[in-house]
Every structure is written in structure tokens, then in C-alpha cells.
Design a protein around this motif. Sequence first.
Motif, mmCIF file in Angstrom:
data_model
loop_
_atom_site.group_PDB
_atom_site.id
_atom_site.type_symbol
_atom_site.label_atom_id
_atom_site.label_comp_id
_atom_site.label_asym_id
_atom_site.label_seq_id
_atom_site.Cartn_x
_atom_site.Cartn_y
_atom_site.Cartn_z
ATOM 1 N N ASN A 142 51.833 50.122 54.684
ATOM 2 C CA ASN A 142 52.769 50.874 53.945
ATOM 3 C C ASN A 142 53.252 50.585 52.782
ATOM 4 N N VAL A 143 54.053 51.481 51.874
ATOM 5 C CA VAL A 143 54.295 51.006 50.638
ATOM 6 C C VAL A 143 55.148 50.058 50.507
ATOM 7 N N TYR A 144 55.115 49.012 49.673
ATOM 8 C CA TYR A 144 56.139 47.827 49.923
ATOM 9 C C TYR A 144 57.005 47.868 48.618
ATOM 10 N N TYR A 145 56.975 48.758 47.638
ATOM 11 C CA TYR A 145 57.766 48.580 46.610
ATOM 12 C C TYR A 145 57.908 50.106 46.129
ATOM 13 N N HIS A 146 59.099 50.516 45.664
ATOM 14 C CA HIS A 146 59.363 51.748 45.286
ATOM 15 C C HIS A 146 60.360 51.563 43.857
ATOM 16 N N GLY A 147 59.354 51.797 42.861
ATOM 17 C CA GLY A 147 60.171 51.541 41.509
ATOM 18 C C GLY A 147 60.099 52.534 40.461
ATOM 19 N N GLY A 148 58.939 53.510 40.900
ATOM 20 C CA GLY A 148 59.061 54.782 40.005
ATOM 21 C C GLY A 148 57.948 54.564 38.740
ATOM 22 N N GLN A 149 57.789 55.616 38.032
ATOM 23 C CA GLN A 149 57.032 55.442 36.981
ATOM 24 C C GLN A 149 57.788 55.541 35.596
ATOM 25 N N GLY A 196 54.403 59.120 49.732
ATOM 26 C CA GLY A 196 53.412 57.909 50.176
ATOM 27 C C GLY A 196 52.694 57.150 48.913
ATOM 28 N N GLU A 197 52.710 58.130 47.762
ATOM 29 C CA GLU A 197 52.094 57.822 46.446
ATOM 30 C C GLU A 197 53.227 57.174 45.531
ATOM 31 N N SER A 198 54.632 57.031 45.839
ATOM 32 C CA SER A 198 55.417 56.659 44.998
ATOM 33 C C SER A 198 55.750 55.091 45.018
ATOM 34 N N GLY A 199 54.798 54.368 45.292
ATOM 35 C CA GLY A 199 54.704 52.856 45.060
ATOM 36 C C GLY A 199 53.550 52.217 45.620
ATOM 37 N N PRO A 200 53.291 50.889 45.386
ATOM 38 C CA PRO A 200 51.892 50.387 45.665
ATOM 39 C C PRO A 200 52.135 49.867 47.133
ATOM 40 N N ALA A 201 50.804 49.867 47.527
ATOM 41 C CA ALA A 201 50.397 49.512 48.886
ATOM 42 C C ALA A 201 49.045 48.412 48.948
ATOM 43 N N ILE A 202 48.755 47.687 50.023
ATOM 44 C CA ILE A 202 47.647 46.963 50.296
ATOM 45 C C ILE A 202 46.442 47.715 50.701
#
Length: 489
Positions: free
Chosen positions: A128-135, A229-235
Motif C-alpha cells: 500500500n502507499v505509505y505517504y501522500h505528499g504530492g509533487q 495509487g500513484e500519488s505516493g511511494p510504496a514498497i
Amino acid sequence: MQMQKVKKWWWQLFVTMSVILVAGLGMGQVAHADTSLQKIKDKGVLTVATAPDYPPFESQVNKNGVSTDVGIDIDISKQIAKDLGVKLVIKNMDFDSILVAVQTGKVDMAIGCINPTDERKQSVDFSNVYYHGGQSFLVTKSNAKKYQSASDLEGQKIGAQTGTLQYSLAQQQMMGSKVVGMGKTPDLIFALKTNKIAAVGLEEPVAKAYAQNDHDLAVVKANYKTAEGESGPAIAFAKGNPELVAAVNKSLDKIAKHHWVNGYLKSAGKYMQENTVDTSMLRYWHYFYNGFLNTTLIAFVSVFLGIILGVILALMKMSKFKILSWPAISYIEIVRGTPMMVQVLLVYFGLGAVINIPALTAGIIAVSLNSGAYVAEIIRGGINSLDKGQTEAAKSLGLNHKDTMRFVILPQAFKNIWPALGNEFISVIKESSIVSIIGVGDLIYELNIVRADTYRGIAPIVVVMVIYFLMTFILTRGLNYLEGKMNHD
């Protein structure tokens, strides 16, 4: 007759390349089955790949001359390892290599502010994405009034790290802009500050971190449209490990529930401030020293092994038996016809998928194999340059072919080719810097770490340039002295 020789040569090349391709594919298939939750628990170790040049997500802090990985992603990895009840081992390498490391089984997972794009999902699985910070974009303070929004940057040169979501978004949504890709974020920042590009696309926390630690930079919102689902980093994980993905998602849910990411961000910011208190190169002397030791080790061992391999290949190539000459010719042509970077990646990720070898060992093997091909041609040229009367004289003295090569031909050939071997040694010192892409701590690798930690673009480059010059200058003088002694004798 000539046409038959050409056909044979191409057939030989085709067979050799086919063997390499099949072997590589086979090794890749083996690697995909190597990572699972149970195996990690049995090993007691969680191995994670990252690229420590992207603060505040991952970077390194200088603690009494010892490099320590810190950042949001590092703290998340520690929590995951703790929840799994295993020890955390971090492998540092270039960002372009961390997904390959997952695919080939070199690591259990990759973390490095990796956005789960549709293209990447075809090769690896994601948490899952673990951080939503934007670009965001970074621009220089002098251009902050000129570029107040993303629309103001349209038609300008936009920089982004190759292989990242920011690079793809800039290509797709910054209409009329030219996207300039580079492998390292510090290189992009330097290009920005020297007006080579107008802006750098980064994750919002990264952009803010650079702006807070460098008063010549400012942040502009990117306002990209991103897919769900692309809006933040994942593992990232190798395909086919649902239990491992589920276990990591469980840890990420715990981290999100307790809002630990915000605490991780503050902790990373603290480390970044500590790094920028003193950015003098003397503070980082230990980094450059370690890089010098590894570069020297790689060069000396690789040239030594390369000479041994070169002698074998040269004699094989000159053999009258095609079963010996054809493999040697194929090897030399393939190695000389492909970039060393590809060879390093093949050894580390290809051979390493079958035999788990450290990055430094893989680097030495790759550089040695590369050097051996060039040394073989140098030695062959030295042997061919000798008068045929030497061989005839040896035969008249009753020496067999082996003793003739050992006591007559090779000693004289080495004397003739000494300058060429010296040039090969110097070339290896400089060209071995490519091993930094797999995380070998040579001079170039340490250079990039220091640049990321200190936010200084030029000073670390100058230091490494001086070190390389001194190494090659001293070596050249030493080789010239030995050549003079040999000619005198």
C-alpha cells in the motif's frame, strides 16, 4: 573461402550470445522464487535495497566518520523488520538498480520513494502507499517570481531523476517542455543552480527539504494529475509473494494508525540539519578515504586477475585448435563490444542470482573480466611483434612449445607491452568507477553521498578529481621508472 570464414564467425557469435541470454533468463527465473515471508523468518534477516541520496526519505548521516542510513524509509524498514522479528540489512545502490535487485532476488524488498506506476506493476508487486505528499518543483530563488506555478514552467527545461514517476509525469503533462533526465538528484540540483534547467520535479517532502537547507532554492506546486495509487511511494517486492506483501501492509497500517510517518519526517529533518551545520570536506575525509581504499583495491586486484586471464585468452586465441580459439575470440569480441556498466549489472544481478556475492566482489569480478579481454589483445600484439627467429632459436636449443612461451616469448613480450599494460592499469582505475551503480563504496559512490548530505555540488567533485589525479600521476611516474629500469637492463 572468405565468405565461409565470415559465416562461421557470425554463427560462433550467435551461439555465444544465445548461451549468455538463456543463462541470464534462467538465473532470473531462479531468483523469482527465492523471496518469501517464511524464508525471511528462517534467515532471521530482512534485506532491503535503497538509494541513499533522496532526503528526507533516505540519506546518510556522518557520525564520527561512520556512514549511517537515516530517513523516513529507513525508519519504516526498521519497523517492518521489528514486526517480522528479524534483523534489518540495508543494501545501498543506484535508484535505477533497486527494482532489478528485487526482481533478481538480491534483496527481499526495495524502498526508496518508489511510486507504484502501472508499468512497474508489470514487473514487481507493491505494498500500500505509505505517504501522500504530492509533487512539487524546485526552482532557484532568483526565478521564484518568474515561475510561481506549474503553468509558468511550460516550454522550459524540466529536470527529473530517470526512472521515476516525476520523469514520466513531466513528459506526459508538461506540454512543450523538454524533460532532462539524470541518475542522481544532486546532479539535478547542481544543473538547476547553474541554470542548465529551469526546475526539478521531486516529491513534495524532498523539495521542501532541499529548500529548507539551501536558501537559493524555492518550491513550486506541480499540480500533476495522478492515477489512483500513484500519488505516493510504496514498497516493491518480487512477483508472487502475497504473504510478504500482506505482512508489510500490516506494519504500514500500524505506522499510519499511529501517525509515525510525521515523526519520521521530523527525525529525518533533524539529521539533515546536523549534516548542513558543517559541510566542509574535511568533515567527510573518512568517506573519501574509504572510497580511495575501495577504488585502489578494485584496480589492483582487477588488473592482476586481468593479466592472468589475458595471458590465457591470448594463448587460446592464437591456438591452431578452433575449440580453443573460437571461445576466446567470442569472449574478447563480446566484452569489448559491450559497455562495462552492462557487464557489472550482469555479474551482480545475473551471476548473483545463483551465487549470492557481495557488491564489492561482483565489481572486482566484472572489472577483471573486462580488463582480461583488453589485456589479451595487448599480449597477443606483444607476442606477434617478436621476431620468429626467437621461436626457432628456442627450438634449436631443444625447448618445447610450453617452455618456449614461458622462458623466451612471454618475458620479451611483457617487456615490449609494459607501457600498454600501464595504460590499462590507469584506465581501470578510472573506469572502475562504474561499480558505484551496484552500491560499491568507491570514490564516485562516496562523492554522491557527500553531495547529497552537504547540498554542495562542486566541492566534493573537486576533491575526488584531485584524488584520481594524484593516483594516476603517481602510478604513471612509478610505471615510467620501472620501464626505464627494464630498458636499462
